[in-house]
Design a protein around this motif. Structure first.
Motif, PDB file in Angstrom:
ATOM      1  N   ARG A  70      -0.292   4.891   2.972  1.00 32.40           N
ATOM      2  CA  ARG A  70       0.641   4.098   3.777  1.00 32.40           C
ATOM      3  C   ARG A  70       0.447   2.625   3.439  1.00 32.40           C
ATOM      4  NH1 ARG A  70      -0.137   1.434   8.729  1.00 32.40           N
ATOM      5  NH2 ARG A  70      -2.294   2.052   8.549  1.00 32.40           N
ATOM      6  N   CYS A  71       1.503   1.840   3.537  1.00 33.75           N
ATOM      7  CA  CYS A  71       1.383   0.398   3.348  1.00 33.75           C
ATOM      8  C   CYS A  71       1.043  -0.233   4.689  1.00 33.75           C
ATOM      9  CB  CYS A  71       2.677  -0.193   2.803  1.00 33.75           C
ATOM     10  SG  CYS A  71       2.625  -1.996   2.750  1.00 33.75           S
ATOM     11  N   THR A  72      -0.027  -1.044   4.736  1.00 36.52           N
ATOM     12  CA  THR A  72      -0.472  -1.613   6.009  1.00 36.52           C
ATOM     13  C   THR A  72       0.375  -2.816   6.438  1.00 36.52           C
ATOM     14  OG1 THR A  72      -2.091  -3.007   4.876  1.00 36.52           O
ATOM     15  CG2 THR A  72      -2.875  -0.887   5.716  1.00 36.52           C
ATOM     16  N   VAL A  73       1.275  -3.288   5.560  1.00 37.87           N
ATOM     17  CA  VAL A  73       2.120  -4.418   5.948  1.00 37.87           C
ATOM     18  C   VAL A  73       3.476  -3.933   6.454  1.00 37.87           C
ATOM     19  CG1 VAL A  73       3.166  -6.591   5.202  1.00 37.87           C
ATOM     20  CG2 VAL A  73       0.987  -5.868   4.234  1.00 37.87           C
ATOM     21  N   THR A  74       4.064  -2.950   5.752  1.00 36.10           N
ATOM     22  CA  THR A  74       5.409  -2.484   6.125  1.00 36.10           C
ATOM     23  C   THR A  74       5.381  -1.137   6.846  1.00 36.10           C
ATOM     24  OG1 THR A  74       5.641  -1.287   4.053  1.00 36.10           O
ATOM     25  CG2 THR A  74       6.382  -3.585   4.073  1.00 36.10           C
ATOM     26  N   HIS A  75       4.244  -0.462   6.864  1.00 38.12           N
ATOM     27  CA  HIS A  75       4.116   0.906   7.397  1.00 38.12           C
ATOM     28  C   HIS A  75       4.886   1.942   6.577  1.00 38.12           C
ATOM     29  CE1 HIS A  75       1.816  -0.684  10.558  1.00 38.12           C
ATOM     30  NE2 HIS A  75       2.727  -0.857  11.469  1.00 38.12           N
ATOM     31  N   GLN A  76       5.366   1.570   5.376  1.00 36.49           N
ATOM     32  CA  GLN A  76       6.014   2.563   4.519  1.00 36.49           C
ATOM     33  C   GLN A  76       5.001   3.662   4.182  1.00 36.49           C
ATOM     34  OE1 GLN A  76       7.184   1.062   0.667  1.00 36.49           O
ATOM     35  NE2 GLN A  76       8.705   2.693   0.436  1.00 36.49           N
ATOM     36  N   VAL A  77       5.410   4.909   4.346  1.00 33.85           N
ATOM     37  CA  VAL A  77       4.518   6.031   4.058  1.00 33.85           C
ATOM     38  C   VAL A  77       4.888   6.603   2.683  1.00 33.85           C
ATOM     39  CG1 VAL A  77       3.744   8.305   4.817  1.00 33.85           C
ATOM     40  CG2 VAL A  77       4.265   6.533   6.505  1.00 33.85           C
ATOM     41  N   PHE A  78       3.907   6.660   1.781  1.00 36.80           N
ATOM     42  CA  PHE A  78       4.177   7.162   0.429  1.00 36.80           C
ATOM     43  C   PHE A  78       3.990   8.669   0.341  1.00 36.80           C
ATOM     44  CE2 PHE A  78       2.584   2.801   0.118  1.00 36.80           C
ATOM     45  CZ  PHE A  78       3.692   2.187  -0.437  1.00 36.80           C
ATOM     46  N   GLY A  79       3.299   9.222   1.309  1.00 37.88           N
ATOM     47  CA  GLY A  79       3.116  10.673   1.322  1.00 37.88           C
ATOM     48  C   GLY A  79       1.875  11.047   2.104  1.00 37.88           C
ATOM     49  N   THR A  80       1.801  12.309   2.508  1.00 39.92           N
ATOM     50  CA  THR A  80       0.596  12.831   3.166  1.00 39.92           C
ATOM     51  C   THR A  80       0.084  13.988   2.330  1.00 39.92           C
ATOM     52  OG1 THR A  80       1.950  14.286   4.538  1.00 39.92           O
ATOM     53  CG2 THR A  80       1.329  12.167   5.496  1.00 39.92           C
ATOM     54  N   TYR A  81      -1.218  14.280   2.419  1.00 40.28           N
ATOM     55  CA  TYR A  81      -1.772  15.331   1.589  1.00 40.28           C
ATOM     56  C   TYR A  81      -3.018  15.923   2.227  1.00 40.28           C
ATOM     57  CZ  TYR A  81      -4.466  11.257  -0.098  1.00 40.28           C
ATOM     58  OH  TYR A  81      -5.229  10.124  -0.187  1.00 40.28           O
ATOM     59  N   SER A  82      -3.417  17.057   1.694  1.00 43.26           N
ATOM     60  CA  SER A  82      -4.548  17.805   2.245  1.00 43.26           C
ATOM     61  C   SER A  82      -5.832  16.979   2.209  1.00 43.26           C
ATOM     62  CB  SER A  82      -4.735  19.075   1.406  1.00 43.26           C
ATOM     63  OG  SER A  82      -6.054  19.548   1.540  1.00 43.26           O
ATOM     64  N   ALA A  83      -6.709  17.209   3.174  1.00 46.81           N
ATOM     65  CA  ALA A  83      -8.001  16.515   3.192  1.00 46.81           C
ATOM     66  C   ALA A  83      -9.013  17.188   2.265  1.00 46.81           C
ATOM     67  CB  ALA A  83      -8.538  16.456   4.617  1.00 46.81           C
ATOM     68  N   GLN A  84      -8.640  18.304   1.654  1.00 44.17           N
ATOM     69  CA  GLN A  84      -9.581  19.036   0.790  1.00 44.17           C
ATOM     70  C   GLN A  84      -9.589  18.442  -0.617  1.00 44.17           C
ATOM     71  OE1 GLN A  84     -11.381  21.346   2.374  1.00 44.17           O
ATOM     72  NE2 GLN A  84     -10.145  20.834   4.160  1.00 44.17           N
ATOM     73  N   THR A  85      -9.810  17.138  -0.715  1.00 45.55           N
ATOM     74  CA  THR A  85      -9.801  16.490  -2.020  1.00 45.55           C
ATOM     75  C   THR A  85     -10.627  15.214  -1.926  1.00 45.55           C
ATOM     76  OG1 THR A  85      -8.413  15.344  -3.632  1.00 45.55           O
ATOM     77  CG2 THR A  85      -7.614  15.385  -1.392  1.00 45.55           C
ATOM     78  N   THR A  86     -11.224  14.778  -3.034  1.00 54.35           N
ATOM     79  CA  THR A  86     -12.029  13.562  -3.004  1.00 54.35           C
ATOM     80  C   THR A  86     -11.259  12.353  -3.534  1.00 54.35           C
ATOM     81  OG1 THR A  86     -12.914  14.174  -5.153  1.00 54.35           O
ATOM     82  CG2 THR A  86     -14.246  14.751  -3.222  1.00 54.35           C
ATOM     83  N   GLU A  87     -10.038  12.584  -4.024  1.00 50.92           N
ATOM     84  CA  GLU A  87      -9.226  11.433  -4.443  1.00 50.92           C
ATOM     85  C   GLU A  87      -7.744  11.762  -4.249  1.00 50.92           C
ATOM     86  OE1 GLU A  87      -9.008  12.222  -9.198  1.00 50.92           O
ATOM     87  OE2 GLU A  87     -10.755  11.144  -8.410  1.00 50.92           O
ATOM     88  N   PRO A  88      -6.891  10.722  -4.194  1.00 50.61           N
ATOM     89  CA  PRO A  88      -5.471  10.988  -3.973  1.00 50.61           C
ATOM     90  C   PRO A  88      -4.886  11.802  -5.127  1.00 50.61           C
ATOM     91  CG  PRO A  88      -5.947   8.617  -3.887  1.00 50.61           C
ATOM     92  CD  PRO A  88      -7.191   9.285  -4.334  1.00 50.61           C
ATOM     93  N   PRO A  89      -4.070  12.832  -4.853  1.00 56.94           N
ATOM     94  CA  PRO A  89      -3.485  13.635  -5.917  1.00 56.94           C
ATOM     95  C   PRO A  89      -2.484  12.836  -6.759  1.00 56.94           C
ATOM     96  CG  PRO A  89      -2.827  14.459  -3.730  1.00 56.94           C
ATOM     97  CD  PRO A  89      -3.727  13.297  -3.507  1.00 56.94           C
TER      98      PRO A  89
END
Ligand SMILES: Cc1cc2nc3c(=O)[nH]c(=O)nc-3n(C[C@H](O)[C@H](O)[C@H](O)COP(=O)(O)OP(=O)(O)OC[C@H]3O[C@@H](n4cnc5c(N)ncnc54)[C@H](O)[C@@H]3O)c2cc1C
Ligand SMILES: [Zn+2]
Lengths: 106, 414
Positions: A70-89
């Protein structure tokens, strides 16, 4: 109001249904790690003005933890994903790059 | 600088107000300063002021990306108190409160300090025990507070409903010399005094980079060009992480939104400040008659300067139970500020991993009350390299585990 899609149950949940959990992808250092590593893990945060990878819990829904970009300035959400990962897919990174060509992961 | 006085008002009344001077100058940056302070909020300006007044360092610039006082200093609900739990906190907050008592005279600028008294309501058995403990700690620290009964709460603030079904009032922590001040005036008063000492306050100038050589700071890059300095003070509240990133280190800080709102003006009905920490709400009445209400903080990182509306609903819903008479009031304005939260809810006044670069941040939801004391301590640290007041608030406390835990005293309220 902030709305995030829970990647597990597919619900578009508004923030009153969710609990924020802070920066995602923090790695706990192993035994023998330095004080510096531990301090970093426990306290030091990226706190970026821009793209943030973060943890959320679908508390009033399926109860599972997931991740969001998510962008902390505009709140634009780029996507959500599973927590079963150590880095963004890759798909999330691509979605951010498509909208923020100047962005570089740190 | 011409002094403000009753005589000056008469003089100007007789000549159509033609003789008032600008309160501060608007200079272009010089190529080099002894000290640059980034951020013209209360804490940055107070740091500059005491650098000049106490330590005679006046070749100073305060650099501000917007207008002075436009950050949290101009957005807060102005509660001033010093009834914290830990000794280092009591020392710096009480220093600040004591300086507020004579700040208007010191600055020759009316900051409207109003020591009308602050009650922190105890609405659960937990809070009763917590506040009794704070009152004992404050007695040892020489900070004047008392735990008071519900009846005394009613005497001090008749509009409180003591026996609300969900949030009964079981007592309160009372600080008679706590109160409020005019937020803008604090920033303006310090700015005027700094300008009078020959310091440059440079507005509409954002710092975009920090220059260093061999681990020592050498200056800053700004939207008005590069400016060199021997010492740098970073005092930017919610943007501390951004500046730390420029300087090459990370902070134990996360930035979140905190909100406040004011009602339409009504006749005087409340002459104390009341904080209800269990419900994350607090209220006072401004001189204009508006009820000034502060709410809770958002739980997620943001720089958006606006908060989630459901916090406003939660705060107002709970306050209406404690103050039934406000239920018919219309709310006029509502806004947010980006506050810098540390893990132990205490501030950071410290040297940094970059040589000659100092930082003052982490005041989070409650730094307005601390402005004079914080500026005093930060100036001492920057001028002398050490400061008894600032010492315990050093950055290395997180590594050493020497936390100054004020999560109860600071909570979310102020
Ligand atoms: C809604 C709300 C209610 C509050 N209520 C209370 C209260 O009742 N009592 C209390 O004690 N405290 C309260 N606080 C907290 C208090 O407002 C802050 O702790 C305090 O004002 C911080 O002052 P400051 O000078 O550190 O920061 P600020 O006033 O935020 O000043 C920092 C300045 O740095 C500038 N800046 C940022 N980045 C840059 C850059 N790159 N270059 C140049 N300049 C930059 C900003 O523009 C800003 O003007 C409240 C806060 C909020 C938001
Ligand atoms: Zn779910």
């Amino acid at each position: 109001m902030l709305i995030l899609r829970c990647p597990y149950c597919g619900v578009h949940a508004d923030e009153t249904e969710l609990t924020p959990g802070g920066e995602a992808h923090l790695t706990r250092p192993g035994p023998g790690a330095s004080d510096d590593d531990f301090e970093g893990y426990l306290f030091r945060r990226r706190n970026p003005r821009g793209v943030h990878f973060e943890r959320w819990c679908h508390t009033c829904g399926c109860g599972k933890w997931f991740h969001a970009a998510r962008c902390t300035v505009t709140h634009q959400v780029f996507g959500t994903y599973s927590a079963q990962t150590t880095e963004p897919p890759g798909a999330i990174i691509a979605a951010i790059r498509a909208r923020r060509p100047d962005w570089t992961p740190t | 600088m011409r002094r403000y006085s009753a005589f000056a008002i008469v003089r100007e009344a007789l000549r159509h107000h033609s003789g008032w001077e600008r309160a501060w100058t608007a200079p272009a940056p010089k190529p080099c300063y002894d000290v640059i302070i980034v951020g013209a909020g209360g804490h940055g300006l107070a740091t500059a002021y005491y650098l000049g007044k106490i330590h005679k360092i006046t070749n100073v610039a305060v650099i501000e990306k917007g207008w002075l006082g436009g950050g949290n200093t101009g957005r807060n609900t102005t509660i001033i108190r010093s009834n914290y739990l830990q000794d280092p906190s009591a020392a710096i907050y009480e220093k600040a409160r004591a300086l507020y008592e004579t700040l208007s005279q010191d600055l020759n600028y009316n900051v409207m300090f109003s020591p009308r008294g602050v009650i922190m309501l105890a609405q659960t058995e937990h809070e009763v025990r917590g506040y009794r403990r704070t009152a004992h700690a404050n007695a040892l620290q020489g900070v004047q507070t008392a735990f008071i009964s519900p009846e005394r709460v009613r005497e001090l603030c008749p509009i409180i409903a003591l026996d609300g079904p969900r949030y009964p009032v079981l007592g309160g922590l009372w600080q008679a010399r706590g109160g409020t001040a005019r937020h803008d005036a604090v920033a303006w008063g310090y700015a005027r005094a700094c300008s009078a000492m020959g310091m440059d306050i440079i507005q509409q100038c954002a710092v975009t980079g920090i220059r260093s050589r061999n681990g020592q700071v050498t200056g800053v890059e700004t939207t008005q060009g590069a400016i060199a300095c021997a010492r740098l003070g970073i005092v930017v509240a919610g943007h501390s992480g951004v500046l730390a990133d420029m300087a090459g280190f990370r902070l134990p800080i996360e930035s979140v939104a905190l909100q406040a709102l004011v009602s339409e003006p009504i006749k005087p009905c409340m002459d104390v400040v009341v904080m209800a920490n269990t419900v994350h709400g607090y209220m006072s009445q401004s001189d204009k008659g508006e009820m000034v209400i502060g709410g809770g903080a958002d739980g997620y990182n943001t720089y958006a300067q606006r908060g989630s509306f459901h916090h406003i609903e939660d705060t107002v819903r709970a306050l209406i139970e404690t103050f039934p008479m406000i239920s018919r009031l219309k709310m006029l304005r509502h806004w947010g500020g980006i506050v810098d939260m540390t893990g132990d809810r205490s501030p950071i006044i410290s040297k940094t991993p970059l040589g000659n670069c100092f930082i003052n941040c982490g005041w989070g939801t409650g730094g307005f009350k601390a402005i004079p004391g914080s500026g005093w301590a930060m100036a001492e640290l920057m001028a002398r390299g050490t400061s008894d007041l600032a010492g315990p608030f050093a950055l290395d406390r997180f590594r050493a585990g020497r936390f100054i835990d004020e999560s109860v005293a600071a909570g979310v309220a102020h």
